[in-house]
Write a protein that holds these residues in place. Structure first.
Motif, PDB file in Angstrom:
ATOM      1  N   LYS A 180       3.191  12.462   5.466  1.00 46.81           N
ATOM      2  CA  LYS A 180       1.867  13.741   5.586  1.00 46.81           C
ATOM      3  C   LYS A 180       2.418  15.141   6.010  1.00 46.81           C
ATOM      4  CE  LYS A 180      -0.647  10.042   6.570  1.00 46.81           C
ATOM      5  NZ  LYS A 180      -1.735   9.415   6.434  1.00 46.81           N
ATOM      6  N   ILE A 181       3.217  15.002   7.368  1.00 50.32           N
ATOM      7  CA  ILE A 181       3.212  15.607   8.258  1.00 50.32           C
ATOM      8  C   ILE A 181       4.363  16.596   8.068  1.00 50.32           C
ATOM      9  CG2 ILE A 181       4.438  16.059  10.867  1.00 50.32           C
ATOM     10  CD1 ILE A 181       2.885  13.557  11.802  1.00 50.32           C
ATOM     11  N   GLN A 182       5.252  15.889   7.041  1.00 52.99           N
ATOM     12  CA  GLN A 182       6.253  16.702   5.950  1.00 52.99           C
ATOM     13  C   GLN A 182       5.331  17.929   5.826  1.00 52.99           C
ATOM     14  OE1 GLN A 182       9.617  15.737   6.947  1.00 52.99           O
ATOM     15  NE2 GLN A 182       9.539  18.352   6.401  1.00 52.99           N
ATOM     16  N   ALA A 183       4.218  17.084   4.846  1.00 52.32           N
ATOM     17  CA  ALA A 183       4.126  18.510   3.138  1.00 52.32           C
ATOM     18  C   ALA A 183       3.103  19.444   3.815  1.00 52.32           C
ATOM     19  CB  ALA A 183       3.295  17.811   3.113  1.00 52.32           C
ATOM     20  N   VAL A 184       2.971  19.253   5.694  1.00 51.97           N
ATOM     21  CA  VAL A 184       2.726  20.457   6.628  1.00 51.97           C
ATOM     22  C   VAL A 184       3.356  21.260   6.990  1.00 51.97           C
ATOM     23  CG1 VAL A 184       1.394  21.133   8.579  1.00 51.97           C
ATOM     24  CG2 VAL A 184       0.454  19.660   7.221  1.00 51.97           C
ATOM     25  N   LEU A 185       4.692  20.545   7.741  1.00 51.35           N
ATOM     26  CA  LEU A 185       5.563  21.354   7.676  1.00 51.35           C
ATOM     27  C   LEU A 185       6.708  22.453   6.732  1.00 51.35           C
ATOM     28  CD1 LEU A 185       6.893  18.948   9.894  1.00 51.35           C
ATOM     29  CD2 LEU A 185       6.056  20.741  10.727  1.00 51.35           C
ATOM     30  N   ASP A 186       6.482  21.423   5.406  1.00 55.10           N
ATOM     31  CA  ASP A 186       7.142  22.529   4.035  1.00 55.10           C
ATOM     32  C   ASP A 186       6.191  23.543   3.957  1.00 55.10           C
ATOM     33  OD1 ASP A 186       9.445  21.030   4.782  1.00 55.10           O
ATOM     34  OD2 ASP A 186       8.360  19.390   3.096  1.00 55.10           O
ATOM     35  N   SER A 187       4.703  23.689   4.129  1.00 49.48           N
ATOM     36  CA  SER A 187       4.003  24.802   3.905  1.00 49.48           C
ATOM     37  C   SER A 187       4.379  25.992   5.261  1.00 49.48           C
ATOM     38  CB  SER A 187       2.699  24.357   3.960  1.00 49.48           C
ATOM     39  OG  SER A 187       2.131  24.019   5.606  1.00 49.48           O
ATOM     40  N   GLY A 188       5.162  25.945   5.857  1.00 51.74           N
ATOM     41  CA  GLY A 188       5.017  26.537   7.122  1.00 51.74           C
ATOM     42  C   GLY A 188       4.559  26.860   8.314  1.00 51.74           C
ATOM     43  N   LYS A 189       3.775  25.447   8.128  1.00 48.31           N
ATOM     44  CA  LYS A 189       2.102  25.540   9.256  1.00 48.31           C
ATOM     45  C   LYS A 189       3.576  24.031   9.914  1.00 48.31           C
ATOM     46  CE  LYS A 189      -2.050  26.431   7.073  1.00 48.31           C
ATOM     47  NZ  LYS A 189      -3.551  26.144   7.169  1.00 48.31           N
ATOM     48  N   GLY A 190       2.207  24.747  11.663  1.00 47.53           N
ATOM     49  CA  GLY A 190       2.777  23.380  12.222  1.00 47.53           C
ATOM     50  C   GLY A 190       1.822  22.217  13.124  1.00 47.53           C
ATOM     51  N   VAL A 191       2.444  21.362  13.310  1.00 52.44           N
ATOM     52  CA  VAL A 191       1.795  20.365  13.740  1.00 52.44           C
ATOM     53  C   VAL A 191       0.768  20.011  14.950  1.00 52.44           C
ATOM     54  CG1 VAL A 191       1.725  17.272  13.022  1.00 52.44           C
ATOM     55  CG2 VAL A 191       2.803  19.255  11.229  1.00 52.44           C
ATOM     56  N   PHE A 192      -0.156  19.532  15.068  1.00 47.46           N
ATOM     57  CA  PHE A 192      -0.261  19.006  16.584  1.00 47.46           C
ATOM     58  C   PHE A 192      -0.998  17.326  16.398  1.00 47.46           C
ATOM     59  CE2 PHE A 192      -4.574  19.735  19.450  1.00 47.46           C
ATOM     60  CZ  PHE A 192      -3.902  19.557  20.799  1.00 47.46           C
ATOM     61  N   GLY A 193      -0.217  16.885  16.761  1.00 40.00           N
ATOM     62  CA  GLY A 193       0.475  15.759  17.208  1.00 40.00           C
ATOM     63  C   GLY A 193      -0.069  14.967  18.397  1.00 40.00           C
ATOM     64  N   LEU A 194      -1.741  14.452  17.711  1.00 42.80           N
ATOM     65  CA  LEU A 194      -2.812  13.502  19.130  1.00 42.80           C
ATOM     66  C   LEU A 194      -2.023  12.585  19.141  1.00 42.80           C
ATOM     67  CD1 LEU A 194      -4.446  16.446  18.440  1.00 42.80           C
ATOM     68  CD2 LEU A 194      -5.565  15.189  19.215  1.00 42.80           C
ATOM     69  N   ALA A 195      -0.833  11.816  19.535  1.00 42.89           N
ATOM     70  CA  ALA A 195      -0.244  10.802  20.323  1.00 42.89           C
ATOM     71  C   ALA A 195      -0.744  10.106  20.885  1.00 42.89           C
ATOM     72  CB  ALA A 195       1.511  11.013  20.777  1.00 42.89           C
ATOM     73  N   LEU A 196      -1.279   8.315  20.606  1.00 46.60           N
ATOM     74  CA  LEU A 196      -1.865   7.499  21.634  1.00 46.60           C
ATOM     75  C   LEU A 196      -1.379   7.125  22.859  1.00 46.60           C
ATOM     76  CD1 LEU A 196      -4.027   7.566  19.304  1.00 46.60           C
ATOM     77  CD2 LEU A 196      -3.981   4.900  19.833  1.00 46.60           C
ATOM     78  N   HIS A 197      -2.041   7.432  24.072  1.00 41.84           N
ATOM     79  CA  HIS A 197      -0.603   7.124  25.086  1.00 41.84           C
ATOM     80  C   HIS A 197      -0.587   5.231  25.254  1.00 41.84           C
ATOM     81  CE1 HIS A 197       0.162   8.301  29.438  1.00 41.84           C
ATOM     82  NE2 HIS A 197       1.161   6.806  28.904  1.00 41.84           N
ATOM     83  N   ASN A 198       0.358   4.212  24.284  1.00 47.01           N
ATOM     84  CA  ASN A 198       0.332   3.459  24.367  1.00 47.01           C
ATOM     85  C   ASN A 198       1.779   2.842  25.177  1.00 47.01           C
ATOM     86  OD1 ASN A 198      -1.282   2.736  22.754  1.00 47.01           O
ATOM     87  ND2 ASN A 198      -0.291   2.744  20.949  1.00 47.01           N
ATOM     88  N   VAL A 199       1.557   1.295  25.917  1.00 46.76           N
ATOM     89  CA  VAL A 199       3.084   1.674  26.258  1.00 46.76           C
ATOM     90  C   VAL A 199       3.771   1.531  26.449  1.00 46.76           C
ATOM     91  CG1 VAL A 199       1.400  -0.331  28.279  1.00 46.76           C
ATOM     92  CG2 VAL A 199       2.735  -0.796  26.027  1.00 46.76           C
TER      93      VAL A 199
END
Length: 324
Positions: free
Chosen positions: A125-144
């Motif tokens: 899903k992320i790769q499809a966005v990157l391939d379109s030329g857009k960036g990705v804003f990845g909101l990562a959970l602060h897991n241990v």
């Protein structure tokens, strides 16, 4: 297409080795790093047992943080039974003990071993966005296990994240080299413009939206059972100033290692008007985001960083600490 930018992105300058690191005041750090490096060469099941053992030690040496973890779980999940909350708390202490080893694994394991024990699920899903030329804003959970996961995601695609310089020069040197092994570069945590510029250049950027960053640029919205939780509005600022597509990302334990999961895209963040939002809009969006974060946390709650004082900042109308 990604937006153009008028100024270059300013990377964190990689710390360089200094002969001062060989002086006696750094010997204990070298010794600790050497011991930890040797321990993470052991088979993974043994490392996990060591981590759980260290978790039991944490109960004795970090009693205040252990209390914070238990309190946070009780506050977030009042609808759970006491037995379930207690089990999650006990499991979380074990997982938190493992975090020391996971940090070392993320810094020093070989690429072959990293990729054997860390899988990325849903990255297409992320790769499809990157391939379109857009960036990705990845909101990562602060897991241990977030240190390990951030290196792991770099094998799917090199990412960019904020960096906080360590006060100890040797630890900063080790930390930077470890975190940057499979990723692209890092940006000083105060340089928001640089992160925006990177996303507008079509990069995958990671950000932690789920911590208490204090009263400035925060509003109070629900998170679990706490109706007024300080939640940063910086997430909305980043979303409104870039065409990057936002995704929620979490990292979880498996029987054989870890999986980094691309949980979902977040269309209500992607649709934010570039001209900003009213206070009511911010409240609505961040309430929804916190609900999505808690839903992702609930998939494997023992993995979350419950020792962080998530509810430390209190509103003026209810200033009493929740950690007394």
């Amino acid at each position: 297409m990604p937006r153009s930018i008028s100024s270059p992105i300013k990377h964190v300058v990689a710390p360089q080795f200094s002969w001062k690191f060989l002086l006696p005041n750094y010997w204990l750090i070298w010794l600790g790093a050497f011991i930890l490096f040797c321990l993470i060469q052991l088979p993974y099941p043994i490392i996990r047992k060591l981590g759980f053992g260290f978790g039991k030690l944490l109960k004795r040496i970090a009693a205040k943080r252990v209390f914070v973890a238990k309190r946070n779980i009780d506050l977030c999940f009042p609808h759970w039974s006491q037995e379930k909350r207690e089990q999650v708390f006990q499991d979380n202490i074990n997982r938190t003990g493992m975090a020391l080893f996971e940090t070392a694994m993320g810094w020093w394991w070989s690429s072959k071993r990293m990729q054997k024990h860390c899988k990325v699920e849903g990255f297409e899903k992320i790769q499809a966005v990157l391939d379109s030329g857009k960036g990705v804003f990845g909101l990562a959970l602060h897991n241990v296990n977030v240190e390990f996961a951030c290196r792991g995601i770099g094998y799917a695609h090199k990412s960019i994240a904020f960096y906080r310089k360590h006060d100890n020069l040797l630890l900063d040197y080790l930390q930077y080299r470890g975190r940057n092994r499979s990723n692209k570069y890092m940006i000083d945590k105060r340089n928001s413009k640089a992160l925006i510029a990177a996303m507008n250049q079509g990069e995958l950027c990671l950000y932690l939206p789920d911590q208490d960053y204090g009263p400035k640029q925060s509003i109070f919205v629900p998170f679990g059972g706490v109706e007024q939780t300080a939640t940063t509005t910086a997430t909305l600022m980043f979303a409104s100033r870039t065409d990057a597509v936002p995704f929620l990302i979490t990292s979880q334990y498996t029987d054989t290692g870890y999986v980094v999961k691309i949980v979902s895209d977040l269309p209500y963040l992607a649709d934010i008007n570039n001209n900003g939002q009213s206070e009511s809009d911010q409240t609505s969006i961040l309430t929804r985001l916190n609900a999505d974060i808690l839903s992702a946390v609930s998939e494997q709650p023992e993995s979350y960083l419950w020792m962080h004082k998530r509810f430390k900042t209190r509103p003026k109308q209810a200033p009493d600490s929740l950690y007394r």
